[in-house]
Design a protein around this motif. Structure first.
Motif, PDB file in Angstrom:
ATOM      1  N   TYR A 111     -10.408  23.252   0.274  1.00 39.49           N
ATOM      2  CA  TYR A 111     -10.942  21.900   0.066  1.00 39.49           C
ATOM      3  C   TYR A 111      -9.810  20.923  -0.260  1.00 39.49           C
TER       4      TYR A 111
ATOM      5  N   MET B  68      -8.542  17.632   1.768  1.00 38.35           N
ATOM      6  CA  MET B  68      -8.398  16.320   1.117  1.00 38.35           C
ATOM      7  C   MET B  68      -6.987  15.769   1.329  1.00 38.35           C
TER       8      MET B  68
ATOM      9  N   ARG C  35      -6.675  14.438   4.811  1.00 39.35           N
ATOM     10  CA  ARG C  35      -7.357  13.149   4.909  1.00 39.35           C
ATOM     11  C   ARG C  35      -6.509  12.031   4.324  1.00 39.35           C
TER      12      ARG C  35
ATOM     13  N   ARG D 275      -3.826  11.067   6.638  1.00 42.98           N
ATOM     14  CA  ARG D 275      -4.334  10.259   7.752  1.00 42.98           C
ATOM     15  C   ARG D 275      -4.554   8.816   7.302  1.00 42.98           C
ATOM     16  N   ILE D 276      -5.145   8.672   6.117  1.00 46.97           N
ATOM     17  CA  ILE D 276      -5.383   7.320   5.580  1.00 46.97           C
ATOM     18  C   ILE D 276      -4.050   6.599   5.405  1.00 46.97           C
TER      19      ILE D 276
ATOM     20  N   GLU E 285      -2.700   5.557   8.828  1.00 50.94           N
ATOM     21  CA  GLU E 285      -3.447   4.424   9.372  1.00 50.94           C
ATOM     22  C   GLU E 285      -3.144   3.133   8.623  1.00 50.94           C
ATOM     23  N   LEU E 286      -2.929   3.277   7.328  1.00 52.46           N
ATOM     24  CA  LEU E 286      -2.583   2.114   6.504  1.00 52.46           C
ATOM     25  C   LEU E 286      -1.228   1.556   6.939  1.00 52.46           C
TER      26      LEU E 286
ATOM     27  N   GLU F  43       0.046   1.822   9.941  1.00 57.66           N
ATOM     28  CA  GLU F  43      -0.161   1.172  11.243  1.00 57.66           C
ATOM     29  C   GLU F  43      -0.756  -0.223  11.064  1.00 57.66           C
ATOM     30  N   LEU F  44      -1.713  -0.320  10.145  1.00 58.71           N
ATOM     31  CA  LEU F  44      -2.350  -1.614   9.904  1.00 58.71           C
ATOM     32  C   LEU F  44      -1.372  -2.597   9.265  1.00 58.71           C
TER      33      LEU F  44
ATOM     34  N   LEU G 160       0.718  -3.892  11.965  1.00 57.10           N
ATOM     35  CA  LEU G 160      -0.082  -4.846  12.755  1.00 57.10           C
ATOM     36  C   LEU G 160      -0.157  -6.192  12.041  1.00 57.10           C
ATOM     37  N   ALA G 161      -0.365  -6.145  10.729  1.00 57.87           N
ATOM     38  CA  ALA G 161      -0.465  -7.373   9.933  1.00 57.87           C
ATOM     39  C   ALA G 161       0.856  -8.123   9.956  1.00 57.87           C
TER      40      ALA G 161
ATOM     41  N   SER H 169       1.290  -9.745  13.377  1.00 56.19           N
ATOM     42  CA  SER H 169       0.436 -10.913  13.570  1.00 56.19           C
ATOM     43  C   SER H 169       0.913 -12.067  12.690  1.00 56.19           C
TER      44      SER H 169
END
Lengths: 245, 71
Positions: free
Chosen positions: B33, B37, B40, B43-44, B47-48, B50-51, B54-55, B58
């Motif tokens: 477990y 976790m 996960r 991955r978060i 992705e953070l 990558e965002l 992106l921010a 932009s």
């Protein structure tokens, strides 16, 4: 809707669980009938109790969801069932090991306690396909809540039915004519129950924090218009509405 | 059924492996477990990042547009 990862809770959980296991092996006496193998009891029973209590907590959370329409209760109910299923799996495996050691069989189909727990476990396993089968988030949450309430009501009924059953091999520990557990065993058992309850709560909090983070990431992605970035998003947990986080 | 009741307590060396197995199963499930976790969380985190990129891109584009308008 915002769930923060706990800080003190994990430390407390580890401390209580460790204390419980130390008590199991160095303080609690060996059982007169079963001997050393009875030590599995201090792991198996608290996990079983927390799994069943967790299913009932999920039912209460589902009632709150249906009454208020607040998605946070749906997420909490989902997570409660999720963690309780993991506990249930541990109960089935540790129970089988104990059965093999005590009765010489991995499973006894004639025993109502074992079979009824398996039925409850399998019933809750169908919760996932039910949720996954529904695309619409609101309907998904509503149907899942109805399921959790119905199945949650089945848990105490099932428990009572098993207590009334006469053909039992599975030992009865509490409220027996023999007087239940001796004080040293009872104290150890209570510490182990506290440890299992804390573990359940800790895992719930972490799971909720992870779901909230994913939902926030999805919202951030939408706000930035980054369609090329895959945040995955939970297929189950509803995305918090604006202003809820 | 009565035979099951009559089963004698296992000797310590025999019972020990069953008790160890039960506690190890619990530990293994907990570790699995925690590993899930951790994956996960990774991955978060990815992705953070990558965002965030992106921010930044932009926000860079917006600054260029403001400079063009000012010119």
């Amino acid at each position: 809707m915002s769930f923060k990862a706990p800080r003190i809770l994990p430390v407390l959980t580890v401390a209580v669980l460790t204390a419980g296991f130390v008590l199991v092996f160095f303080y609690a006496p060996n059982d007169a009938d079963q001997g050393f193998v009875q030590k599995i009891f201090y792991l198996h029973v608290p996990l079983g109790i927390m799994a069943l209590v967790g299913f009932m907590i999920a039912a209460v959370q589902s009632i709150l969801h249906l009454r208020s329409g607040d998605p946070k209760w749906d997420v909490r109910s989902y997570v409660s069932i999720h963690i309780s299923i993991i506990f249930g799996l541990a109960v089935l495996i540790t129970g089988s090991i104990w059965a093999r050691a005590s009765w010489g069989k991995w499973w006894v189909w004639e025993e109502p306690t074992l079979v009824s727990f398996l039925i409850v476990f399998l019933l809750y396993c169908t919760y996932y396909p039910l949720r996954y089968a529904i695309e619409d988030r609101e309907r998904q949450a509503r149907y899942a809540s109805v399921f959790a309430i119905t199945a949650g009501a089945f848990v105490p009924l099932n428990f009572m039915a098993v207590r009334l059953a006469e053909t039992l091999v599975h030992p009865r520990v509490f409220a027996t004519s023999e007087g239940g557990l001796p004080p040293k065993m009872m104290f150890t058992f209570l510490v182990c129950i506290a440890g299992a309850a804390l573990l359940w709560e800790t895992l719930i909090r972490y799971e909720l924090a992870a779901k909230t983070s994913r939902a926030k990431l999805s919202r951030l992605r939408r706000a930035l218009g980054g369609d090329g970035v895959s945040t995955g998003g939970s297929r189950i947990a509803p995305v918090p509405r604006e202003g809820e986080a | 059924m009565e035979l099951l009741f009559a089963a004698p307590a296992l000797p310590l060396d025999e019972a020990g492996k069953y008790v160890a197995a039960a506690y190890l199963v619990f530990l293994a499930l907990l570790l699995i477990y925690l590993a899930i976790m951790a994956m996960r969380l990774q991955r978060i985190d990815r992705e953070l990042s990558e965002l965030a990129e992106l921010a930044e891109r932009s926000s860079g584009r917006n600054e260029e547009q403001v400079e063009q308008v000012d010119a």
